[in-house]
Design a protein around this motif. Structure first.
Motif, mmCIF file in Angstrom:
data_model
loop_
_atom_site.group_PDB
_atom_site.id
_atom_site.type_symbol
_atom_site.label_atom_id
_atom_site.label_comp_id
_atom_site.label_asym_id
_atom_site.label_seq_id
_atom_site.Cartn_x
_atom_site.Cartn_y
_atom_site.Cartn_z
ATOM 1 N N MET A 1 1.375 -1.319 -0.211
ATOM 2 C CA MET A 1 0.279 -0.040 -0.051
ATOM 3 C C MET A 1 0.917 0.821 0.098
ATOM 4 N N HIS A 2 0.396 2.633 -1.073
ATOM 5 C CA HIS A 2 1.271 3.374 -0.588
ATOM 6 C C HIS A 2 0.558 4.490 -0.200
ATOM 7 N N PHE A 3 0.831 5.400 0.979
ATOM 8 C CA PHE A 3 -0.474 6.628 1.599
ATOM 9 C C PHE A 3 0.337 7.976 1.572
ATOM 10 N N PHE A 4 -0.546 8.889 1.472
ATOM 11 C CA PHE A 4 -0.074 9.889 1.387
ATOM 12 C C PHE A 4 -0.794 10.756 2.305
ATOM 13 N N TYR A 5 0.134 12.059 3.466
ATOM 14 C CA TYR A 5 -0.828 11.952 4.195
ATOM 15 C C TYR A 5 -1.132 13.540 4.401
ATOM 16 N N ARG A 6 -2.596 13.961 4.296
ATOM 17 C CA ARG A 6 -2.779 15.223 4.595
ATOM 18 C C ARG A 6 -3.299 15.782 6.137
ATOM 19 N N VAL A 7 -2.241 17.083 6.377
ATOM 20 C CA VAL A 7 -2.186 17.589 7.799
ATOM 21 C C VAL A 7 -3.493 18.436 7.378
ATOM 22 N N THR A 8 -4.192 18.302 8.750
ATOM 23 C CA THR A 8 -5.616 19.106 8.430
ATOM 24 C C THR A 8 -5.588 19.494 10.061
ATOM 25 N N GLU A 9 -6.614 20.704 10.632
ATOM 26 C CA GLU A 9 -7.397 20.857 11.557
ATOM 27 C C GLU A 9 -8.442 19.720 11.241
ATOM 28 N N ALA A 10 -8.955 19.738 13.392
ATOM 29 C CA ALA A 10 -9.896 18.704 13.597
ATOM 30 C C ALA A 10 -11.203 18.966 12.872
ATOM 31 N N GLU A 11 -11.458 20.153 13.065
ATOM 32 C CA GLU A 11 -12.659 20.532 12.940
ATOM 33 C C GLU A 11 -12.961 20.356 11.273
ATOM 34 N N CYS A 12 -12.219 20.442 10.660
ATOM 35 C CA CYS A 12 -12.018 19.947 9.144
ATOM 36 C C CYS A 12 -11.952 18.361 8.988
ATOM 37 N N TRP A 13 -11.722 17.523 9.635
ATOM 38 C CA TRP A 13 -11.721 16.142 9.938
ATOM 39 C C TRP A 13 -13.448 16.380 10.469
ATOM 40 N N LEU A 14 -13.789 16.181 10.937
ATOM 41 C CA LEU A 14 -14.900 16.471 11.821
ATOM 42 C C LEU A 14 -16.477 16.635 10.913
ATOM 43 N N ALA A 15 -16.092 17.689 10.003
ATOM 44 C CA ALA A 15 -16.885 18.185 9.283
ATOM 45 C C ALA A 15 -16.947 16.810 7.992
ATOM 46 N N ALA A 16 -16.293 16.208 7.640
ATOM 47 C CA ALA A 16 -15.411 15.255 6.856
ATOM 48 C C ALA A 16 -16.256 13.933 7.124
ATOM 49 N N GLN A 17 -16.552 13.813 8.078
ATOM 50 C CA GLN A 17 -17.673 12.381 8.948
ATOM 51 C C GLN A 17 -18.532 12.704 8.753
ATOM 52 N N LYS A 18 -19.265 13.893 8.616
ATOM 53 C CA LYS A 18 -20.790 14.122 8.724
ATOM 54 C C LYS A 18 -20.789 14.181 7.181
ATOM 55 N N THR A 19 -20.067 14.507 6.415
ATOM 56 C CA THR A 19 -20.330 14.220 5.244
ATOM 57 C C THR A 19 -19.675 13.764 3.959
ATOM 58 N N GLY A 20 -19.065 12.283 4.655
ATOM 59 C CA GLY A 20 -18.658 11.494 3.682
ATOM 60 C C GLY A 20 -17.190 11.983 2.275
ATOM 61 N N PHE A 21 -16.866 13.270 3.247
ATOM 62 C CA PHE A 21 -15.717 13.281 2.264
ATOM 63 C C PHE A 21 -14.844 14.278 2.657
ATOM 64 N N PHE A 22 -13.531 14.514 2.412
ATOM 65 C CA PHE A 22 -12.675 16.007 2.793
ATOM 66 C C PHE A 22 -12.422 16.657 1.940
ATOM 67 N N VAL A 23 -13.139 17.817 2.553
ATOM 68 C CA VAL A 23 -12.442 18.424 1.303
ATOM 69 C C VAL A 23 -11.965 19.667 2.325
ATOM 70 N N SER A 24 -10.785 20.083 2.079
ATOM 71 C CA SER A 24 -10.183 21.595 1.971
ATOM 72 C C SER A 24 -10.064 22.958 1.413
ATOM 73 N N PRO A 25 -9.615 23.895 2.201
ATOM 74 C CA PRO A 25 -9.814 25.744 1.553
ATOM 75 C C PRO A 25 -9.158 25.454 0.431
ATOM 76 N N ASP A 26 -7.826 24.595 -0.248
ATOM 77 C CA ASP A 26 -7.224 24.645 -0.591
ATOM 78 C C ASP A 26 -7.646 23.669 -1.833
ATOM 79 N N LEU A 27 -8.836 23.023 -2.023
ATOM 80 C CA LEU A 27 -9.619 22.771 -2.851
ATOM 81 C C LEU A 27 -10.255 23.483 -4.053
ATOM 82 N N LEU A 28 -10.670 24.912 -2.991
ATOM 83 C CA LEU A 28 -11.561 25.451 -3.612
ATOM 84 C C LEU A 28 -10.626 26.782 -4.124
ATOM 85 N N VAL A 29 -9.111 26.782 -3.297
ATOM 86 C CA VAL A 29 -8.866 27.427 -4.298
ATOM 87 C C VAL A 29 -7.697 27.180 -5.641
ATOM 88 N N THR A 30 -7.186 26.262 -4.975
ATOM 89 C CA THR A 30 -5.828 25.585 -6.077
ATOM 90 C C THR A 30 -6.701 24.614 -7.156
#
Length: 118
Positions: A1-30
């Motif tokens: 298996m090959h892994f990469f790591y996304r560093v994030t604030e805990a509240e972003c991960w909590l939001a992802a658990q509610k929606t089923g998807f992790f989305v960070s501000p950089d996705l919207l910007v870049t």
């Protein structure tokens, strides 16, 4: 298996658990989510998350991203001597294999919390 790591604030991960998807501000910007190889996680945390209250590293299974048809580009960054992943879309929570807690010391240097070290 090959892994990469996304560093994030805990509240972003909590939001992802509610929606089923992790989305960070950089996705919207870049247009992509930045992810680091394991050896760059602590440096990335120090560079971009020094002021955050609770910092996590999401361990992302690249095979599961591929199976979910999420496009990933691998990009060499010479100044950091590492290949980083640019994830072009939301990350399904099911592609996150582990969530590692990070802690910072008085000088702002990060380390893995003992109970969640890789």
């Amino acid at each position: 298996m090959h892994f990469f790591y996304r560093v994030t604030e805990a509240e972003c991960w909590l939001a992802a658990q509610k929606t089923g998807f992790f989305v960070s501000p950089d996705l919207l910007v870049t247009g992509f989510i930045h992810a680091s190889p394991q050896q760059q996680v602590l440096t990335t945390a120090g560079l971009y998350f020094a002021a955050a209250a609770e910092v996590l590293a999401l361990e992302i299974d690249m095979a599961l991203l591929q199976a979910a048809a999420v496009e990933v580009a691998l990009v060499w960054r010479g100044e950091r001597e590492a290949t980083f992943a640019h994830i072009h879309g939301p990350i399904p929570v099911s592609a996150v294999r582990r969530v590692l807690k990070l802690q910072s010391n008085a000088t702002g240097q990060f380390s893995f919390c003992p109970e969640s070290a890789p």
